[in-house]
Design a protein around this motif. Structure first.
Motif, mmCIF file in Angstrom:
data_model
loop_
_atom_site.group_PDB
_atom_site.id
_atom_site.type_symbol
_atom_site.label_atom_id
_atom_site.label_comp_id
_atom_site.label_asym_id
_atom_site.label_seq_id
_atom_site.Cartn_x
_atom_site.Cartn_y
_atom_site.Cartn_z
ATOM 1 N N UNK A 233 9.964 43.558 77.920
ATOM 2 C CA UNK A 233 11.072 44.473 77.642
ATOM 3 C C UNK A 233 12.442 43.965 78.047
ATOM 4 N N UNK A 234 12.495 42.877 78.814
ATOM 5 C CA UNK A 234 13.781 42.375 79.289
ATOM 6 C C UNK A 234 14.753 42.064 78.167
ATOM 7 N N UNK A 235 14.248 41.459 77.096
ATOM 8 C CA UNK A 235 15.125 41.088 75.972
ATOM 9 C C UNK A 235 15.718 42.316 75.296
ATOM 10 N N UNK A 236 15.062 43.478 75.476
ATOM 11 C CA UNK A 236 15.579 44.724 74.890
ATOM 12 C C UNK A 236 16.381 45.524 75.903
ATOM 13 N N UNK A 237 16.545 44.966 77.089
ATOM 14 C CA UNK A 237 17.368 45.663 78.084
ATOM 15 C C UNK A 237 16.587 46.599 78.986
ATOM 16 N N UNK A 238 15.256 46.544 78.909
ATOM 17 C CA UNK A 238 14.434 47.373 79.795
ATOM 18 C C UNK A 238 14.028 46.505 80.980
ATOM 19 N N UNK A 239 14.352 46.949 82.193
ATOM 20 C CA UNK A 239 14.160 46.080 83.353
ATOM 21 C C UNK A 239 13.282 46.694 84.430
ATOM 22 N N UNK A 240 12.910 45.866 85.402
ATOM 23 C CA UNK A 240 12.049 46.334 86.485
ATOM 24 C C UNK A 240 12.923 46.938 87.586
ATOM 25 N N UNK A 241 12.251 47.600 88.521
ATOM 26 C CA UNK A 241 12.966 48.452 89.461
ATOM 27 C C UNK A 241 14.041 47.727 90.281
ATOM 28 N N UNK A 242 13.724 46.518 90.720
ATOM 29 C CA UNK A 242 14.646 45.823 91.603
ATOM 30 C C UNK A 242 15.941 45.380 90.938
ATOM 31 N N UNK A 243 15.974 45.416 89.607
ATOM 32 C CA UNK A 243 17.115 44.850 88.897
ATOM 33 C C UNK A 243 18.414 45.613 89.149
ATOM 34 N N UNK A 244 18.316 46.933 89.245
ATOM 35 C CA UNK A 244 19.513 47.739 89.492
ATOM 36 C C UNK A 244 20.188 47.364 90.799
ATOM 37 N N UNK A 245 19.365 47.098 91.813
ATOM 38 C CA UNK A 245 19.913 46.719 93.124
ATOM 39 C C UNK A 245 20.595 45.354 93.044
ATOM 40 N N UNK A 246 19.958 44.455 92.297
ATOM 41 C CA UNK A 246 20.568 43.136 92.121
ATOM 42 C C UNK A 246 21.941 43.257 91.460
ATOM 43 N N UNK A 247 22.000 44.049 90.390
ATOM 44 C CA UNK A 247 23.280 44.216 89.692
ATOM 45 C C UNK A 247 24.330 44.863 90.589
ATOM 46 N N UNK A 248 23.894 45.858 91.379
ATOM 47 C CA UNK A 248 24.843 46.546 92.258
ATOM 48 C C UNK A 248 25.498 45.533 93.193
ATOM 49 N N UNK A 249 24.674 44.633 93.742
ATOM 50 C CA UNK A 249 25.233 43.651 94.657
ATOM 51 C C UNK A 249 26.106 42.634 93.917
ATOM 52 N N UNK A 250 25.633 42.196 92.760
ATOM 53 C CA UNK A 250 26.361 41.172 92.006
ATOM 54 C C UNK A 250 27.698 41.699 91.485
ATOM 55 N N UNK A 251 27.719 42.962 91.071
ATOM 56 C CA UNK A 251 28.913 43.478 90.386
ATOM 57 C C UNK A 251 29.860 44.249 91.290
ATOM 58 N N UNK A 252 29.403 44.546 92.506
ATOM 59 C CA UNK A 252 30.170 45.418 93.384
ATOM 60 C C UNK A 252 31.635 44.986 93.535
ATOM 61 N N UNK A 253 31.815 43.713 93.882
ATOM 62 C CA UNK A 253 33.162 43.241 94.191
ATOM 63 C C UNK A 253 34.087 43.347 92.981
ATOM 64 N N UNK A 254 33.567 42.877 91.853
ATOM 65 C CA UNK A 254 34.386 42.867 90.643
ATOM 66 C C UNK A 254 34.745 44.284 90.198
ATOM 67 N N UNK A 255 33.795 45.185 90.380
ATOM 68 C CA UNK A 255 34.068 46.569 89.950
ATOM 69 C C UNK A 255 35.004 47.287 90.931
#
Lengths: 262, 91
Positions: A233-255
């Protein structure tokens, strides 16, 4: 934001290429982010540098691919917009690269599975008719070869090491095995671009990957996992649970501080 | 389990390997890879040697005087009387 709205690229062939470049770029970006979580936490300082070196190689690939994706899309988004301002459902990386680092054996297993795939992919993509994709592959193939060597060496040493390291390495490949079939799934975008000589149909890489992995398992005295379920499902944008936390950390500063420079 | 290795890096063809530092690793192949990551990531090298640190026999500070002082007053051993052309850089 109004400046970013435009008619977009009207070339009908640009859309599949955009999706394709985004997929490869997202795989590299997210694995780079995971690996960089090891900074200052690896078992030895040498390994700390090795893992973050690999992360930087992947980040370099991601930048080139996302920058190109932005150009192909023609909507005014640059590499930073694509990396930092998309939501979870807009990322198209495979599930394997977003899996948590776990212990060192898990990180190595993830690295082995991905680098073996990426090496095979780039070896084919070098002959792409798309100049930029061919260029990324030509540079990336040397990097992937080193990443693959690094992961292979460690898999062999951990698998064929002590009872404890063997147990952990075996547990790691079993935990991550269900995330490997997704690497070789192809859809209309892959097949269309492969037919044009632009992209590589990932399903064609599977047998080479399996052969290479089997060799490493054998040297490492590891048993091939027998799990039958697999994650998709990754190619369709469906992700596993930990992914949201990863994005939060990666995008926090820029946002929080848009367009911050340092 | 991890042991110490001394790392020698050759900057480019024609130069000799120069000691760069040391790394920890469980065996020689891993030491070579660690050395690559630690000492050549800014394009410093074209070749690397690793040697177990335990295999190096080193002079000690106590031996400094008998080892090195006697050469200090033998100026005739130094090729300082030649004029080197500008183009000769690596001597």
């Amino acid at each position: 934001m109004t400046a970013k709205i435009s008619a977009g690229n009207t070339d009908p062939m640009a859309r599949p290429r955009f999706i394709y470049a985004l997929r490869l770029g997202d795989d590299a970006l997210i694995l780079a982010q995971r690996l960089s979580e090891w900074a200052s936490r690896a078992p030895e300082i040498e390994e700390d540098i090795a893992l973050t070196n690999i992360a930087l190689d992947l980040l370099g690939q991601a930048r080139a691919l996302l920058d190109y994706a932005g150009t192909l899309e023609g909507a005014g988004r640059d590499e930073d917009d694509l990396a930092y301002l998309r939501t979870e459902r807009e990322f198209t990386n495979v599930h394997l690269v977003e899996q948590e680092n776990g212990d060192f054996a898990h990180t190595i297993a993830r690295q082995l599975f991905f680098s073996t795939y990426q090496l095979a992919l780039y070896e084919e993509l070098i002959s792409s008719t798309d100049e930029l994709l061919a260029g990324v592959a030509a540079k990336g193939v040397k990097e992937a070869a080193y990443h693959n060597d690094h992961a292979t060496q460690w898999t062999i040493r951990l698998g064929d090491g002590t009872d404890e390291s063997h147990r952990r390495m075996q547990a790691a490949i079993e935990r991550l095995w269900p995330f490997t079939p997704e690497l070789f799934e192809s859809d209309d975008v892959d097949r269309a671009l492969a037919a044009e000589g632009v992209g590589v149909d990932p399903s064609t890489l599977r047998s080479r990957w399996a052969l290479s992995i089997a060799e490493v398992f054998s040297s490492a005295t590891l048993e091939a996992p027998q799990t039958t379920w697999s994650s998709h499902g990754g190619r369709r944008g469906v992700h596993t649970e930990g992914f949201g936390y990863l994005l939060a950390e990666m995008q926090y500063l820029h946002r929080s501080y848009p367009d911050a420079k340092w | 389990m991890s042991q110490l290795w001394e790392v020698f890096v050759r900057g480019r063809r024609g130069l000799s390997h120069v000691h760069a530092g040391s790394v920890h690793a469980a065996d020689a192949q891993m030491a070579l890879r660690n050395a690559r990551d630690v000492y050549t990531r800014r394009g410093e090298g074209v070749s690397i040697w690793v040697v177990p640190s335990s295999q190096i026999t080193a002079s000690t500070p106590d031996e400094k005087d008998p080892f090195f002082d006697p050469s200090a007053d033998k100026v005739y051993r130094h090729p300082t009387f030649y004029n080197l052309p500008e183009e000769v850089r690596q001597m």
